[in-house]
Design a protein around this motif. Structure first.
Motif, short mmCIF file in Angstrom:
data_model
loop_
_atom_site.label_atom_id
_atom_site.label_comp_id
_atom_site.label_asym_id
_atom_site.label_seq_id
_atom_site.Cartn_x
_atom_site.Cartn_y
_atom_site.Cartn_z
N ARG A 1 0.83 -1.22 0.00
CA ARG A 1 0.00 0.00 0.00
C ARG A 1 0.85 1.25 0.00
O ARG A 1 0.61 2.19 -0.77
N ALA B 1 2.48 1.79 -3.45
CA ALA B 1 1.51 2.22 -4.47
C ALA B 1 1.07 3.66 -4.24
O ALA B 1 0.92 4.44 -5.19
N CYS C 1 -0.99 6.29 -6.48
CA CYS C 1 -2.28 5.61 -6.48
C CYS C 1 -3.12 5.98 -5.25
O CYS C 1 -2.59 6.27 -4.18
N VAL D 1 -5.38 4.07 -2.73
CA VAL D 1 -5.43 2.65 -2.36
C VAL D 1 -6.60 2.39 -1.42
O VAL D 1 -6.73 3.02 -0.36
N ALA E 1 1.18 -2.66 -9.45
CA ALA E 1 -0.16 -2.07 -9.43
C ALA E 1 -0.11 -0.60 -9.86
O ALA E 1 -0.98 -0.14 -10.60
N ALA E 2 0.91 0.13 -9.40
CA ALA E 2 1.02 1.54 -9.76
C ALA E 2 1.30 1.72 -11.25
O ALA E 2 0.79 2.65 -11.89
N GLY F 1 3.29 -3.49 -5.11
CA GLY F 1 2.88 -2.10 -5.14
C GLY F 1 3.33 -1.39 -6.40
O GLY F 1 2.58 -0.61 -7.00
#
Length: 273
Positions: free
Chosen positions: A137, A140, A145, A147, A243-244, A240
């Motif tokens: 988290r 990211a 992002c 989250v 995902a970013a 992370g």
């Protein structure tokens, strides 16, 4: 850039140097790739384990001086004290996350750039997996992002999964990070239910032979559910970052032709733009 303006350097050569030559050396022990974010869209995330506290502090402050911020992971208490002391002397703020064992050293007022379609979700199967989920988290969020998170929703009580999945998909997440130890089944279950990429993170939580995370890793790698990618054991940083990057690509992608109907995620993103 001054050499480009004076006609002494071509734009092409300048671009090459900007992407490849941004290095900063700290004595003989550290060579910092401060241009990594420009080149890859991923900052140089500092792995703290094994580094003397004083050296880690120098590295964090050097990166923050160049980029405006620095993120360190797997930070011990002694290392955190050293970073805080030096950062304070140099005028930087320090934000820590005890669960994730991360430190964010930043200039006053620094905030990450937010991606237009940058919402991602983080799920943790059990409370023992939260430390890795929090690491993912923090990474990211630092990369821009927003989250959403839901913890302790593993398959021992699978009905706990319904509400957060509905909430995440309704919010238009573009990727899900799913962290699980023991047998590591939760990422497969989630990947079978959603239409966005799922990033599985096995953790070293469990009993006996598989307690070091091997059982969870192999379970995720052998998943029947497609659309599931897997990172290494306890590697919240890699999850992370991935995902970013997905969020970044989603934000920059061109609109589809009008003949193709928009997905619910695209409609949500367009509505937030």
């Amino acid at each position: 850039m001054r050499r480009v303006a004076a006609g002494e350097l071509s734009v092409e050569d300048a671009a090459r140097r900007l992407r490849l030559d941004f290095l900063r050396r700290l004595g003989d022990l550290a060579c910092l790739d401060v241009g990594r974010e420009l080149r890859r869209g991923v900052p140089e995330i500092i792995f703290a384990e094994g580094k003397p506290p004083a050296l880690l502090a120098e590295i964090c402050v050097a990166v923050a001086e160049d980029r405006g911020y620095a993120l360190a992971t797997r930070v011990s208490g002694e290392q955190e004290r050293a970073v805080r002391e030096l950062a304070s002397k140099r005028g930087f703020e320090v934000e820590s996350n005890g669960l994730a064992r991360t430190l964010l050293v930043r200039e006053e007022g620094w905030t990450p750039r937010r991606w237009r379609c940058g919402r991602v979700g983080v799920l943790a199967a059990g409370t023992a997996d939260v430390r890795v989920a929090e690491e993912a988290r923090v990474v990211a969020e630092t990369m821009g992002c927003e989250v959403l998170r839901a913890y302790d929703v593993g398959i021992a009580g699978i009905h706990r999964l319904k509400e957060p999945l509905e909430r995440f998909l309704g919010a238009g997440v573009v990727a899900l990070i799913v962290v699980a130890g023991m047998e590591g089944a939760l990422p497969s279950v989630v990947a079978s239910l959603v239409d966005v990429p799922v990033i599985g993170v096995p953790t070293s939580v469990g009993y006996g032979l598989g307690g070091d995370g091997l059982a969870a890793l192999l379970s995720m790698l052998q998943s029947c559910a497609l659309g599931l990618a897997v990172v290494n054991i306890d590697n919240g940083v890699a999850a992370g970052v991935l995902a970013a990057l997905i969020a970044k690509v989603a934000s920059k992608s061109e609109s589809k032709p009008e003949t193709e109907p928009e997905t619910e995620t695209e409609k949500t993103c367009r509505g937030r733009a």
